[in-house]
Motif scaffolding. Sequence first.
Motif, short mmCIF file in Angstrom:
data_model
loop_
_atom_site.label_atom_id
_atom_site.label_comp_id
_atom_site.label_asym_id
_atom_site.label_seq_id
_atom_site.Cartn_x
_atom_site.Cartn_y
_atom_site.Cartn_z
N ALA A 16 0.84 -1.20 0.00
CA ALA A 16 0.00 0.00 0.00
C ALA A 16 0.88 1.25 0.00
N PRO A 17 0.44 2.32 -0.67
CA PRO A 17 1.24 3.55 -0.76
C PRO A 17 1.63 4.12 0.59
N PRO A 70 11.20 -9.47 0.39
CA PRO A 70 11.07 -9.55 -1.07
C PRO A 70 11.25 -8.19 -1.74
N LYS A 71 11.59 -8.23 -3.03
CA LYS A 71 11.93 -7.01 -3.78
C LYS A 71 10.81 -5.98 -3.77
N VAL A 72 9.58 -6.42 -3.85
CA VAL A 72 8.47 -5.47 -3.89
C VAL A 72 8.37 -4.70 -2.57
N VAL A 73 8.67 -5.37 -1.48
CA VAL A 73 8.65 -4.71 -0.17
C VAL A 73 9.89 -3.83 0.00
N ALA A 99 9.42 -0.51 -1.74
CA ALA A 99 8.52 0.38 -1.00
C ALA A 99 9.20 0.92 0.25
N SER A 100 9.98 0.08 0.93
CA SER A 100 10.65 0.49 2.16
C SER A 100 11.70 1.57 1.89
N LEU A 101 12.48 1.40 0.82
CA LEU A 101 13.48 2.40 0.46
C LEU A 101 12.82 3.73 0.08
N LYS A 102 11.69 3.64 -0.57
CA LYS A 102 10.95 4.85 -0.96
C LYS A 102 10.46 5.60 0.28
N THR A 103 9.96 4.86 1.26
CA THR A 103 9.50 5.50 2.49
C THR A 103 10.66 6.09 3.28
N THR A 104 11.77 5.37 3.34
CA THR A 104 12.94 5.88 4.06
C THR A 104 13.40 7.23 3.50
N ALA A 105 13.26 7.39 2.20
CA ALA A 105 13.69 8.65 1.55
C ALA A 105 12.86 9.85 2.02
N LEU A 106 11.71 9.61 2.62
CA LEU A 106 10.84 10.71 3.09
C LEU A 106 11.35 11.34 4.38
N ILE A 107 12.23 10.65 5.09
CA ILE A 107 12.73 11.15 6.39
C ILE A 107 13.66 12.34 6.13
N HIS A 108 13.46 13.40 6.88
CA HIS A 108 14.27 14.60 6.65
C HIS A 108 14.52 15.33 7.98
#
Length: 345
Positions: free
Chosen positions: A266-267, A329-332, A335-344
Motif C-alpha cells: 500500500a502507498p 522480497p523485492k516489492v517490499v 517500497a521500504s526504500l521509498k518510504t525511508t527517503a521521506l525522512i528529513h
Amino acid sequence: MTRKTITLLGVLVTIAGALVAVAGSAQARPQGSELTGAGSSFVAPLVAAWTSKVDSALGLKVTYGPIGSGGGINAITNRTVDFGASDAPLTPDQFAACKGCVQIPWALSATAIAYNGDALPNHVHLTGQVIAGIFQGRIKHWNDPAIKKLNKGKGLPDLNITVIHRSDNSGTTYNLTDYLTHVSSSWKSGPGKGAAVNWPAGIGARGSSGVAAALKSTQGGLTYVDVAYTLANHLKFAAIQNKAGTYALPGLTGIKSAAATINRVAPDNGGISIVNPAKTQKLAYPICTFTYVIIPKQTSKAAELKRFVNWALTKGQASGPRLLFQPIPKVVLKASLKTTALIHG
C-alpha cells in the motif's frame, strides 16, 4: 645509547602513536552518530547482529532495548528514542499519536508454536482450529482426540496443556491473533486480533525471552514465540497445516513461500499481513510476519537514521538467514526504500 634502549624507545613511540590514532578515531566520530531504539523483542536478535557491523561500516553506534512492540511504539511516540520497532503495524490512532511517523517493513520471519514435553514428539501436527481450541482452553490435554487425529502413529501422552502467552503488548501476539482470526470464527468473534487480547486461558510472561524461559520450566507447556528464540532455546515446535494442506515448518523455505504471495505494498506502507497465505504456495508457513521500524518523518537524526535503515534493508539482510529471518522480497524492499527517503531534518 644502547641498542636495548633504542629498541625500547621505538616501542614506546609506536604505542604512543597507536594511542594518538585511537584518540583521533574517537574524536573523528561525528556528533549525533549514536542512535537509540527500542521495541520488538522478535527482531532483537537481528538488530544485535547488525550493531557491530553498522558501527564499523557506517560509524554509527546503535543501542537497542527489546522492551516489546507496545513499549517501542510508546517510546517513539514520546520521542524518548530515535526509532521504535514493532511487529504489529501502527493503528490509525497510533499513527495520529506518533505525529508524523513512518513505518518501514525491514525484516521478515515467523512465529513458532513451541511446546515442552519429554514424551512429546517434535513437529507435532496442528491446524489453526486446534491451535485456537488450545488457546481458548477448550483443548486441555495432549492426547485430546482432536490432536490425536492429526498425529496418527505418534505417541501422545496424557499430559495437561499449559498455555503460556505474552503479558505485555506484543507484535508476536498480534501475529498469532491475526492468524487465529483468519482460521477460527470463534476466535474472531471472541478474543479477536491485537497486540494485547483478553486470553481465555493460560499464564503470562513478558517478552520473547520470558515466554521461552517459562516454557522450558513447564512440562506440557505450549506458547508462541519467534522462531529465532525457539532455536536458541532448543525448543520443540509444531508443523502447522497451511491452506494447501501441507504441514509446514517455520523455516526459511516456509517464510519465503508465504512472502511470495505479496504483489504490492500500500502507498502509505500500511501493515502487510501474510498469515494463512493462498494455497498456491504449497510450502508456505501460515504464521509469518513482517516487523517494522518506526521513525519520525522529521528528526534531527534524519541523516543517521536513513543511513542505518538503508543499510539494514540492503546489506543487513545478509545477517538474517542464520537467525531464520528471510530477506524481504523485492516489492517490499522497493517500497521500504521509498518510504525511508521521506525522512528529513
